[in-house]
Motif scaffolding. Structure first.
Motif, short mmCIF file in Angstrom:
data_model
loop_
_atom_site.label_atom_id
_atom_site.label_comp_id
_atom_site.label_asym_id
_atom_site.label_seq_id
_atom_site.Cartn_x
_atom_site.Cartn_y
_atom_site.Cartn_z
N SER A 1 8.47 8.96 -1.79
CA SER A 1 7.96 7.68 -2.30
C SER A 1 7.18 7.85 -3.59
N GLU A 2 6.68 9.07 -3.84
CA GLU A 2 5.84 9.31 -5.01
C GLU A 2 6.59 9.96 -6.18
N LEU A 3 7.87 10.24 -6.00
CA LEU A 3 8.64 10.85 -7.07
C LEU A 3 9.14 9.80 -8.07
N ALA A 4 9.11 10.15 -9.33
CA ALA A 4 9.63 9.28 -10.39
C ALA A 4 10.47 10.11 -11.34
N ILE A 5 11.60 9.56 -11.76
CA ILE A 5 12.51 10.24 -12.68
C ILE A 5 12.43 9.56 -14.04
N GLU A 6 11.97 10.29 -15.04
CA GLU A 6 11.86 9.72 -16.39
C GLU A 6 12.96 10.32 -17.26
N THR A 7 13.79 9.44 -17.80
CA THR A 7 14.88 9.88 -18.67
C THR A 7 14.62 9.38 -20.08
N PHE A 8 14.92 10.24 -21.04
CA PHE A 8 14.67 9.96 -22.45
C PHE A 8 16.01 9.70 -23.14
N ILE B 1 0.85 -1.18 0.00
CA ILE B 1 0.00 0.00 0.00
C ILE B 1 0.89 1.25 0.00
N PRO B 2 0.61 2.24 -0.83
CA PRO B 2 1.42 3.47 -0.85
C PRO B 2 1.47 4.11 0.53
N LEU B 3 2.59 4.78 0.83
CA LEU B 3 2.79 5.37 2.15
C LEU B 3 1.67 6.34 2.52
N ARG B 4 1.21 7.11 1.56
CA ARG B 4 0.13 8.07 1.83
C ARG B 4 -1.10 7.36 2.39
N HIS B 5 -1.43 6.22 1.81
CA HIS B 5 -2.61 5.48 2.25
C HIS B 5 -2.33 4.68 3.52
N ARG B 6 -1.08 4.33 3.78
CA ARG B 6 -0.76 3.68 5.05
C ARG B 6 -1.04 4.64 6.20
N ASN B 7 -0.70 5.90 6.01
CA ASN B 7 -1.02 6.89 7.03
C ASN B 7 -2.52 6.95 7.29
N LEU C 1 13.11 14.39 -16.68
CA LEU C 1 12.20 15.15 -15.82
C LEU C 1 11.80 14.32 -14.61
N VAL C 2 11.29 15.02 -13.60
CA VAL C 2 10.83 14.39 -12.36
C VAL C 2 9.35 14.71 -12.20
N VAL C 3 8.55 13.70 -11.89
CA VAL C 3 7.12 13.89 -11.69
C VAL C 3 6.70 13.32 -10.34
N ASP C 4 5.53 13.77 -9.87
CA ASP C 4 4.98 13.22 -8.64
C ASP C 4 3.94 12.16 -8.96
N ALA C 5 3.19 11.73 -7.95
CA ALA C 5 2.24 10.62 -8.14
C ALA C 5 1.13 10.96 -9.12
N ALA C 6 0.84 12.25 -9.29
CA ALA C 6 -0.22 12.67 -10.21
C ALA C 6 0.32 13.02 -11.58
N TRP C 7 1.59 12.76 -11.82
CA TRP C 7 2.28 13.10 -13.07
C TRP C 7 2.41 14.60 -13.26
N ASP C 8 2.41 15.35 -12.15
CA ASP C 8 2.70 16.77 -12.21
C ASP C 8 4.21 16.97 -12.20
N SER D 1 -3.05 2.32 -7.14
CA SER D 1 -2.90 3.31 -6.08
C SER D 1 -4.22 3.73 -5.44
N GLY D 2 -5.33 3.38 -6.09
CA GLY D 2 -6.62 3.82 -5.59
C GLY D 2 -6.84 5.31 -5.74
N SER D 3 -6.13 5.94 -6.68
CA SER D 3 -6.18 7.39 -6.86
C SER D 3 -7.34 7.80 -7.76
N GLY D 4 -8.29 8.52 -7.17
CA GLY D 4 -9.39 9.03 -7.98
C GLY D 4 -8.92 10.09 -8.95
#
Length: 249
Positions: A230-237, A50-56, A98-105, A166-169
């Motif tokens: 935990s929600e950061l992702a690094i995408e390299t092209f 379970i993602p850390l946000r939802h564990r909380n 680039l670096v994005v968060d869990a919502a792809w922002d 992730s159960g993200s609406g």
């Protein structure tokens, strides 16, 4: 807890075996006949990934204080994380990263990633810039992708799977929005059939008088205990051919 167990397609018996708890106790916890200890919440959350946000949130629902902090990326305590991200982004030049968060922002990007924003409407470039929306919007990258049907199908599949896992609406809403985009003169039902020499599905994007062909890798932090990290992702092209590599250089 039941919804997360069902989302992971795990039975009470299987979860009990992995967590070394009886299936009967799992049933009692899910129906409210038993109150879990904090350690039990943590153990079951770990087994269900379970993602850390939802564990909380599960901890709060069980009557305990959340244990995983959530800091802003700009917070002083995040200096080591920012340094790592800056080194990765700069070290990947001249190729985009680039670096994005869990919502792809978008959280951060190197200079080469500016090519993805060229010609995009101003409303798509207002913070937070959503990378998925930017990638498929018909007036942004979506209008410059030579192999749009294949890339679109891949990105929508990834987004749907992430929303389910992730159960993200918010991700589910983003998926539905992007799936509703229309593109004049483009048949979106074309299935990608890999050729004998294909290894990866490339991102083929028009850039000036060239068509650049790239593939991507995605990396995450290995042992996060902070919600944000935990929600950061690094995408390299990476260039998919010599012509693209030469164009970047």
């Amino acid at each position: 807890m039941r919804s997360w167990r069902q989302r992971r397609r795990v039975s009470q018996l299987d979860l009990g075996i992995e967590a070394e708890v009886s299936a009967r106790h799992i049933s009692f916890l899910e129906t409210g006949r038993a109150r879990p200890s904090r350690d039990m919440v943590m153990r079951l959350s770990e087994e269900l990934e379970i993602p850390l946000r939802h564990r909380n949130r599960l901890l709060v629902a069980a009557g305990y204080a959340p244990v995983f902090p959530e800091r802003e990326v700009r917070a002083p305590e995040m200096e080591v994380v920012r340094q790592a991200l800056d080194k990765i982004l700069a070290g990947h030049e001249p190729y985009p990263a680039l670096v994005v968060d869990a919502a792809w922002d978008l959280v951060a990007a190197n200079g080469a990633a500016a090519m993805f924003m060229e010609g995009a409407p101003a409303e798509l470039l207002k913070e937070p810039v959503n990378v998925m929306r930017l990638s498929l919007h018909p007036e942004a990258m979506g209008g410059r992708l030579v192999n749009l049907p294949e890339v679109r199908a891949h990105l929508l599949h990834r987004l749907r799977r992430q929303a389910e896992a992730s159960g993200s609406g918010r991700l589910a809403e983003l998926h539905d929005e992007l799936a509703g985009y229309t593109y004049e003169g483009v048949d979106l039902n074309v299935a990608h059939v890999p050729g004998p020499a294909d290894i990866l599905l490339p991102l083929r994007i028009r850039h000036g008088d060239r068509v650049l062909s790239m593939f991507t890798t995605i990396a995450t932090f290995g042992t996060p205990v902070d919600v944000t990290v935990s929600e950061l992702a690094i995408e390299t092209f990476w260039p998919n051919d010599e012509e693209t590599a030469a164009a970047f250089h």
